[in-house]
Design a protein around this motif. Structure first.
Motif, mmCIF file in Angstrom:
data_model
loop_
_atom_site.group_PDB
_atom_site.id
_atom_site.type_symbol
_atom_site.label_atom_id
_atom_site.label_comp_id
_atom_site.label_asym_id
_atom_site.label_seq_id
_atom_site.Cartn_x
_atom_site.Cartn_y
_atom_site.Cartn_z
ATOM 1 N N SER A 1 0.838 -1.199 0.000
ATOM 2 C CA SER A 1 0.000 0.000 0.000
ATOM 3 C C SER A 1 0.870 1.244 0.000
ATOM 4 N N LEU B 1 -2.104 -0.767 -3.527
ATOM 5 C CA LEU B 1 -3.380 -0.163 -3.161
ATOM 6 C C LEU B 1 -3.160 1.115 -2.373
ATOM 7 N N TYR C 1 -0.071 -6.150 -6.341
ATOM 8 C CA TYR C 1 -1.053 -5.074 -6.222
ATOM 9 C C TYR C 1 -0.484 -3.952 -5.372
#
Length: 133
Positions: free
Chosen positions: A18, A101, A99
């Motif tokens: 993140s 995020l 990913y």
């Protein structure tokens, strides 16, 4: 919101990280460049308005300037965000992150790489500065 099952053996391959998107965006060179362009255009438009003597025309010009500045700000911000996004994607690919995020979208888990991303921007700036010399 739902999670799709991951094939067995692949879960270990998934790396979710993140970032604080606002902080990363504000640290990106494209954002700084966009802010400089925006400020220059604001100053230029203000000089034009200062040259208008009639109050009625000045008010009309100020309203038009505000509308133009909103559009310019939106365009510059979108352009800068797309550049930041591309650089984050390059870093993610390089580091093997599956990913990336926004930290506000992540309730639990995931490593915060905000500072790592910001540092990678500094390295990009340093590298581009050396190329220009």
């Amino acid at each position: 919101f739902f999670l799709c099952p991951v094939k067995e053996g692949r879960a270990a391959d998934i790396k979710i990280v993140s970032i604080d998107t606002s902080k990363v965006f504000e640290a990106h060179p494209a954002f700084k460049e966009a802010m400089g362009k925006f400020q220059a255009q604001v100053q230029e438009m203000q000089k034009k308005i200062e040259g208008i003597e009639k109050e009625e025309e000045k008010t009309k010009a100020q309203i038009e300037m505000q509308q133009q500045m909103r559009q310019i700000a939106t365009d510059l911000q979108e352009e800068a965000f797309n550049k930041m996004k591309a650089d984050v994607q390059k870093l993610a690919k390089k580091k093997g992150y599956t990913y990336v995020l926004d930290q506000n979208a992540l309730i639990a888990g995931g490593q915060d790489i905000t500072e790592e991303v910001i540092n990678s921007f500094k390295e990009l700036e340093d590298a581009s500065g050396k190329k220009q010399k």
